[in-house]
Motif scaffolding. Sequence first.
Motif, PDB file in Angstrom:
ATOM      1  N   ARG A  36       0.861  -1.190   0.000  1.00 47.59           N
ATOM      2  CA  ARG A  36       0.000   0.000   0.000  1.00 47.59           C
ATOM      3  C   ARG A  36       0.891   1.232   0.000  1.00 47.59           C
ATOM      4  O   ARG A  36       1.824   1.330   0.805  1.00 47.59           O
ATOM      5  N   ASP A  37       0.612   2.151  -0.902  1.00 47.21           N
ATOM      6  CA  ASP A  37       1.411   3.377  -1.001  1.00 47.21           C
ATOM      7  C   ASP A  37       1.084   4.341   0.129  1.00 47.21           C
ATOM      8  O   ASP A  37      -0.079   4.493   0.517  1.00 47.21           O
ATOM      9  N   ARG A  38       2.121   5.009   0.620  1.00 47.42           N
ATOM     10  CA  ARG A  38       2.004   6.057   1.630  1.00 47.42           C
ATOM     11  C   ARG A  38       2.892   7.215   1.195  1.00 47.42           C
ATOM     12  O   ARG A  38       3.928   7.006   0.576  1.00 47.42           O
ATOM     13  N   THR A  39       2.498   8.416   1.529  1.00 46.69           N
ATOM     14  CA  THR A  39       3.339   9.564   1.194  1.00 46.69           C
ATOM     15  C   THR A  39       4.486   9.721   2.187  1.00 46.69           C
ATOM     16  O   THR A  39       5.503  10.319   1.869  1.00 46.69           O
ATOM     17  N   ASP A  40       4.323   9.145   3.383  1.00 42.56           N
ATOM     18  CA  ASP A  40       5.319   9.334   4.438  1.00 42.56           C
ATOM     19  C   ASP A  40       5.348   8.098   5.328  1.00 42.56           C
ATOM     20  O   ASP A  40       4.302   7.559   5.661  1.00 42.56           O
ATOM     21  N   LEU A  41       6.551   7.675   5.715  1.00 38.71           N
ATOM     22  CA  LEU A  41       6.704   6.534   6.612  1.00 38.71           C
ATOM     23  C   LEU A  41       7.208   6.976   7.986  1.00 38.71           C
ATOM     24  O   LEU A  41       7.889   6.233   8.675  1.00 38.71           O
ATOM     25  N   GLY A  42       6.858   8.199   8.369  1.00 42.66           N
ATOM     26  CA  GLY A  42       7.190   8.699   9.699  1.00 42.66           C
ATOM     27  C   GLY A  42       8.682   8.717   9.976  1.00 42.66           C
ATOM     28  O   GLY A  42       9.438   9.377   9.273  1.00 42.66           O
ATOM     29  N   PRO A  43       9.138   7.966  10.988  1.00 41.37           N
ATOM     30  CA  PRO A  43      10.554   7.999  11.372  1.00 41.37           C
ATOM     31  C   PRO A  43      11.507   7.572  10.255  1.00 41.37           C
ATOM     32  O   PRO A  43      12.634   8.060  10.188  1.00 41.37           O
ATOM     33  N   ILE A  44      11.066   6.685   9.381  1.00 41.48           N
ATOM     34  CA  ILE A  44      11.930   6.256   8.269  1.00 41.48           C
ATOM     35  C   ILE A  44      12.155   7.426   7.328  1.00 41.48           C
ATOM     36  O   ILE A  44      13.305   7.741   6.955  1.00 41.48           O
ATOM     37  N   THR A  45      11.083   8.100   6.932  1.00 44.29           N
ATOM     38  CA  THR A  45      11.199   9.253   6.039  1.00 44.29           C
ATOM     39  C   THR A  45      12.029  10.348   6.696  1.00 44.29           C
ATOM     40  O   THR A  45      12.902  10.949   6.046  1.00 44.29           O
ATOM     41  N   SER A  46      11.790  10.594   7.969  1.00 42.38           N
ATOM     42  CA  SER A  46      12.572  11.618   8.695  1.00 42.38           C
ATOM     43  C   SER A  46      14.047  11.269   8.718  1.00 42.38           C
ATOM     44  O   SER A  46      14.906  12.145   8.548  1.00 42.38           O
ATOM     45  N   ALA A  47      14.372   9.996   8.936  1.00 43.28           N
ATOM     46  CA  ALA A  47      15.769   9.569   8.977  1.00 43.28           C
ATOM     47  C   ALA A  47      16.447   9.785   7.623  1.00 43.28           C
ATOM     48  O   ALA A  47      17.593  10.240   7.562  1.00 43.28           O
ATOM     49  N   VAL A  48      15.736   9.489   6.536  1.00 44.09           N
ATOM     50  CA  VAL A  48      16.317   9.698   5.202  1.00 44.09           C
ATOM     51  C   VAL A  48      16.559  11.190   4.962  1.00 44.09           C
ATOM     52  O   VAL A  48      17.624  11.582   4.489  1.00 44.09           O
ATOM     53  N   HIS A  49      15.587  12.025   5.304  1.00 33.41           N
ATOM     54  CA  HIS A  49      15.769  13.470   5.131  1.00 33.41           C
ATOM     55  C   HIS A  49      16.943  13.977   5.969  1.00 33.41           C
ATOM     56  O   HIS A  49      17.728  14.804   5.496  1.00 33.41           O
TER      57      HIS A  49
END
Length: 176
Positions: A48-61
């Motif tokens: 399922r697609d999500r625009t944001d994966l919370g802590p994972i997305t934050s860690a990449v940024h």
Amino acid sequence: MLSSRIETPTGPLTVLADPDGMVYAAGFTTESAELLALVHPRLRGPVRDRTDLGPITSAVHSYLDGDLAAIDAVPVRQHTDGAFLAHAWETLRQVKPGEPITYTEFAELSGRPRAVRAAAMACAQNAAALFVPCHRVLRTDGGLGGYRWGLPVKTWLIAHERRSDPGRDEARAAAR
């Protein structure tokens, strides 16, 4: 399984993770199906697609902004039927950003100094690029070797890590 695409300077990074924030696969592609094929069959599920994966997305940024250690805390789950691969992937997570090692050194760190080809195979079979940083492994002659997501991506990642770690050069100068 959740999928999210994160824009990076070298192209989109797609991440497959579970709802609890465990990364199963990641790569510089827009195709979730391409990544799902890398996930062990026992771990696969509907995506399922999500625009944001919370802590994972934050860690990449944070990583992209220069906090190279930000991705270290992201949990990763890869399944293999061989103990060496699991250990080698854990070993890769200990390789410091900005300090690439050779396949020979990687084999030694993984506890099998003569298994250079097995070490290279561990990199090739790594489904969780960036989080399990196989881009930090180079050929013995210092050449890039291979990278599933292309040598331009590997070159950018290595350069980014060297640029973002000014303390590395200071530490080397102090050691002289």
